[in-house]
Scaffold this motif. Structure first.
Motif, PDB file in Angstrom:
ATOM      1  N   MET A   1     -75.575 -77.544  12.487  1.00 56.03           N
ATOM      2  CA  MET A   1     -74.300 -77.040  12.951  1.00 56.03           C
ATOM      3  C   MET A   1     -74.524 -75.727  13.694  1.00 56.03           C
ATOM      4  O   MET A   1     -75.173 -74.835  13.176  1.00 56.03           O
ATOM      5  N   PRO A   2     -73.992 -75.638  14.883  1.00 58.44           N
ATOM      6  CA  PRO A   2     -74.159 -74.392  15.640  1.00 58.44           C
ATOM      7  C   PRO A   2     -73.312 -73.272  15.031  1.00 58.44           C
ATOM      8  O   PRO A   2     -72.239 -73.512  14.482  1.00 58.44           O
ATOM      9  N   ALA A   3     -73.826 -72.068  15.125  1.00 55.87           N
ATOM     10  CA  ALA A   3     -73.092 -70.905  14.610  1.00 55.87           C
ATOM     11  C   ALA A   3     -71.875 -70.634  15.492  1.00 55.87           C
ATOM     12  O   ALA A   3     -71.933 -70.776  16.716  1.00 55.87           O
ATOM     13  N   ILE A   4     -70.781 -70.258  14.846  1.00 59.40           N
ATOM     14  CA  ILE A   4     -69.564 -69.895  15.579  1.00 59.40           C
ATOM     15  C   ILE A   4     -69.669 -68.423  15.943  1.00 59.40           C
ATOM     16  O   ILE A   4     -69.546 -67.555  15.078  1.00 59.40           O
ATOM     17  N   THR A   5     -69.926 -68.158  17.220  1.00 62.85           N
ATOM     18  CA  THR A   5     -70.048 -66.772  17.682  1.00 62.85           C
ATOM     19  C   THR A   5     -69.020 -66.431  18.754  1.00 62.85           C
ATOM     20  O   THR A   5     -68.924 -65.283  19.167  1.00 62.85           O
ATOM     21  N   ARG A   6     -68.283 -67.456  19.213  1.00 61.59           N
ATOM     22  CA  ARG A   6     -67.206 -67.271  20.186  1.00 61.59           C
ATOM     23  C   ARG A   6     -66.044 -68.162  19.761  1.00 61.59           C
ATOM     24  O   ARG A   6     -66.238 -69.193  19.129  1.00 61.59           O
ATOM     25  N   ILE A   7     -64.861 -67.797  20.161  1.00 58.80           N
ATOM     26  CA  ILE A   7     -63.673 -68.566  19.800  1.00 58.80           C
ATOM     27  C   ILE A   7     -63.783 -70.006  20.291  1.00 58.80           C
ATOM     28  O   ILE A   7     -63.433 -70.944  19.575  1.00 58.80           O
ATOM     29  N   ASP A   8     -64.299 -70.215  21.500  1.00 61.38           N
ATOM     30  CA  ASP A   8     -64.359 -71.582  22.020  1.00 61.38           C
ATOM     31  C   ASP A   8     -65.428 -72.441  21.335  1.00 61.38           C
ATOM     32  O   ASP A   8     -65.571 -73.618  21.652  1.00 61.38           O
ATOM     33  N   GLN A   9     -66.160 -71.870  20.383  1.00 56.07           N
ATOM     34  CA  GLN A   9     -67.105 -72.652  19.590  1.00 56.07           C
ATOM     35  C   GLN A   9     -66.499 -73.134  18.268  1.00 56.07           C
ATOM     36  O   GLN A   9     -67.146 -73.858  17.530  1.00 56.07           O
ATOM     37  N   ILE A  10     -65.265 -72.733  17.979  1.00 53.09           N
ATOM     38  CA  ILE A  10     -64.602 -73.208  16.764  1.00 53.09           C
ATOM     39  C   ILE A  10     -64.297 -74.694  16.965  1.00 53.09           C
ATOM     40  O   ILE A  10     -63.567 -75.060  17.892  1.00 53.09           O
ATOM     41  N   PRO A  11     -64.861 -75.552  16.128  1.00 53.55           N
ATOM     42  CA  PRO A  11     -64.660 -76.992  16.331  1.00 53.55           C
ATOM     43  C   PRO A  11     -63.289 -77.462  15.852  1.00 53.55           C
ATOM     44  O   PRO A  11     -62.616 -76.777  15.082  1.00 53.55           O
ATOM     45  N   PRO A  12     -62.879 -78.653  16.282  1.00 53.60           N
ATOM     46  CA  PRO A  12     -61.615 -79.225  15.800  1.00 53.60           C
ATOM     47  C   PRO A  12     -61.719 -79.587  14.313  1.00 53.60           C
ATOM     48  O   PRO A  12     -62.809 -79.637  13.739  1.00 53.60           O
ATOM     49  N   SER A  13     -60.578 -79.862  13.726  1.00 56.29           N
ATOM     50  CA  SER A  13     -60.493 -80.068  12.277  1.00 56.29           C
ATOM     51  C   SER A  13     -61.375 -81.199  11.758  1.00 56.29           C
ATOM     52  O   SER A  13     -61.970 -81.081  10.694  1.00 56.29           O
ATOM     53  N   HIS A  14     -61.473 -82.311  12.480  1.00 52.72           N
ATOM     54  CA  HIS A  14     -62.246 -83.444  11.954  1.00 52.72           C
ATOM     55  C   HIS A  14     -63.727 -83.117  11.830  1.00 52.72           C
ATOM     56  O   HIS A  14     -64.438 -83.766  11.080  1.00 52.72           O
ATOM     57  N   THR A  15     -64.186 -82.092  12.547  1.00 53.29           N
ATOM     58  CA  THR A  15     -65.580 -81.660  12.432  1.00 53.29           C
ATOM     59  C   THR A  15     -65.754 -80.736  11.229  1.00 53.29           C
ATOM     60  O   THR A  15     -66.721 -80.860  10.477  1.00 53.29           O
ATOM     61  N   ILE A  16     -64.819 -79.828  11.028  1.00 52.92           N
ATOM     62  CA  ILE A  16     -64.879 -78.892   9.897  1.00 52.92           C
ATOM     63  C   ILE A  16     -64.535 -79.598   8.591  1.00 52.92           C
ATOM     64  O   ILE A  16     -65.123 -79.339   7.551  1.00 52.92           O
ATOM     65  N   PHE A  17     -63.545 -80.476   8.626  1.00 55.04           N
ATOM     66  CA  PHE A  17     -63.060 -81.168   7.435  1.00 55.04           C
ATOM     67  C   PHE A  17     -63.219 -82.681   7.599  1.00 55.04           C
ATOM     68  O   PHE A  17     -62.232 -83.404   7.764  1.00 55.04           O
ATOM     69  N   PRO A  18     -64.451 -83.189   7.558  1.00 54.64           N
ATOM     70  CA  PRO A  18     -64.619 -84.637   7.728  1.00 54.64           C
ATOM     71  C   PRO A  18     -63.958 -85.393   6.568  1.00 54.64           C
ATOM     72  O   PRO A  18     -63.894 -84.901   5.434  1.00 54.64           O
ATOM     73  N   ALA A  19     -63.471 -86.578   6.853  1.00 53.66           N
ATOM     74  CA  ALA A  19     -62.781 -87.377   5.842  1.00 53.66           C
ATOM     75  C   ALA A  19     -63.655 -87.613   4.616  1.00 53.66           C
ATOM     76  O   ALA A  19     -63.153 -87.695   3.499  1.00 53.66           O
ATOM     77  N   SER A  20     -64.954 -87.679   4.801  1.00 49.27           N
ATOM     78  CA  SER A  20     -65.864 -87.947   3.683  1.00 49.27           C
ATOM     79  C   SER A  20     -66.041 -86.754   2.748  1.00 49.27           C
ATOM     80  O   SER A  20     -66.586 -86.893   1.659  1.00 49.27           O
ATOM     81  N   SER A  21     -65.566 -85.570   3.153  1.00 49.08           N
ATOM     82  CA  SER A  21     -65.818 -84.369   2.352  1.00 49.08           C
ATOM     83  C   SER A  21     -64.883 -84.213   1.165  1.00 49.08           C
ATOM     84  O   SER A  21     -65.201 -83.511   0.216  1.00 49.08           O
ATOM     85  N   HIS A  22     -63.720 -84.851   1.204  1.00 46.13           N
ATOM     86  CA  HIS A  22     -62.754 -84.689   0.112  1.00 46.13           C
ATOM     87  C   HIS A  22     -61.710 -85.800   0.211  1.00 46.13           C
ATOM     88  O   HIS A  22     -61.269 -86.130   1.315  1.00 46.13           O
ATOM     89  N   PRO A  23     -61.297 -86.368  -0.932  1.00 44.81           N
ATOM     90  CA  PRO A  23     -60.294 -87.448  -0.878  1.00 44.81           C
ATOM     91  C   PRO A  23     -58.990 -87.041  -0.190  1.00 44.81           C
ATOM     92  O   PRO A  23     -58.359 -87.872   0.463  1.00 44.81           O
ATOM     93  N   ASP A  24     -58.594 -85.779  -0.313  1.00 49.20           N
ATOM     94  CA  ASP A  24     -57.350 -85.334   0.318  1.00 49.20           C
ATOM     95  C   ASP A  24     -57.441 -85.293   1.838  1.00 49.20           C
ATOM     96  O   ASP A  24     -56.427 -85.139   2.516  1.00 49.20           O
ATOM     97  N   LEU A  25     -58.643 -85.394   2.377  1.00 52.33           N
ATOM     98  CA  LEU A  25     -58.818 -85.292   3.826  1.00 52.33           C
ATOM     99  C   LEU A  25     -59.031 -86.659   4.482  1.00 52.33           C
ATOM    100  O   LEU A  25     -59.404 -86.733   5.649  1.00 52.33           O
ATOM    101  N   GLN A  26     -58.780 -87.733   3.745  1.00 48.07           N
ATOM    102  CA  GLN A  26     -58.965 -89.076   4.293  1.00 48.07           C
ATOM    103  C   GLN A  26     -58.054 -89.328   5.489  1.00 48.07           C
ATOM    104  O   GLN A  26     -58.405 -90.042   6.406  1.00 48.07           O
ATOM    105  N   HIS A  27     -56.864 -88.743   5.463  1.00 48.63           N
ATOM    106  CA  HIS A  27     -55.902 -88.919   6.547  1.00 48.63           C
ATOM    107  C   HIS A  27     -55.483 -87.543   7.039  1.00 48.63           C
ATOM    108  O   HIS A  27     -55.304 -86.622   6.234  1.00 48.63           O
ATOM    109  N   PRO A  28     -55.320 -87.379   8.333  1.00 48.89           N
ATOM    110  CA  PRO A  28     -54.883 -86.076   8.838  1.00 48.89           C
ATOM    111  C   PRO A  28     -53.584 -85.641   8.158  1.00 48.89           C
ATOM    112  O   PRO A  28     -52.665 -86.431   7.985  1.00 48.89           O
ATOM    113  N   GLY A  29     -53.556 -84.417   7.751  1.00 47.02           N
ATOM    114  CA  GLY A  29     -52.382 -83.862   7.091  1.00 47.02           C
ATOM    115  C   GLY A  29     -52.234 -82.409   7.460  1.00 47.02           C
ATOM    116  O   GLY A  29     -52.683 -81.968   8.530  1.00 47.02           O
TER     117      GLY A  29
END
Length: 144
Positions: free
Chosen positions: A1-29
């Motif tokens: 994972m690349p380091a976040i050193t600029r605002i435009d490097q902040i990834p979208p939610s599905h990258t930070i919170f993949p569905a596999s990481s937690h049961p509550d994240l299976q569906h966008p909420g």
């Protein structure tokens, strides 16, 4: 994972919170929508070409949040790490818009645990106020 050193490097939610990481994240909420909303506010604040039109909240609230974010510091990219922590607190913890630094500190610790792999490090003491003001700017625009 690349380091976040600029605002435009902040990834979208599905990258930070993949569905596999937690049961509550299976569906966008609320977490996914909150992350993407705050990310767009930050992208607009720095004038990034990655910013897209925002239609989910009243225009006046978005403009006010963007102006407040721009007023935090002359170079927002210099504080991309603390702003990413503020974004995480907004999306995951969904604090009240007037939350103070004391309330946010434990949540910043949780955000650090989630974002450490992204190169986000513990904020300097003077960044805690910046994080608080960023949360206060973004929170009124967060989905409820």
């Amino acid at each position: 994972m690349p380091a976040i050193t600029r605002i435009d490097q902040i990834p979208p939610s599905h990258t930070i919170f993949p569905a596999s990481s937690h049961p509550d994240l299976q569906h966008p909420g609320a977490v996914h929508h909150g992350w993407n909303t705050g990310r767009q506010l930050l992208l607009h604040a720095v004038g990034s070409p990655l910013a897209t039109p925002m239609t989910c909240r009243p225009h006046q609230l978005r403009q006010q949040a963007i102006m407040q974010l721009r007023a935090l510091t002359e170079h927002l990219d210099d504080v991309a790490g603390p702003l990413t922590l503020a974004l995480h607190v907004c999306a995951v913890q969904q604090p009240l818009a007037d939350a103070d630094t004391t309330t946010l500190i434990p949540w910043v610790g949780e955000a650090l645990a989630d974002l450490g792999d992204w190169g986000v490090r513990a904020p300097l003491p003077d960044h805690l106020d910046l994080i608080t003001r960023a949360v206060q700017a973004m929170q009124p625009c967060m989905p409820h």
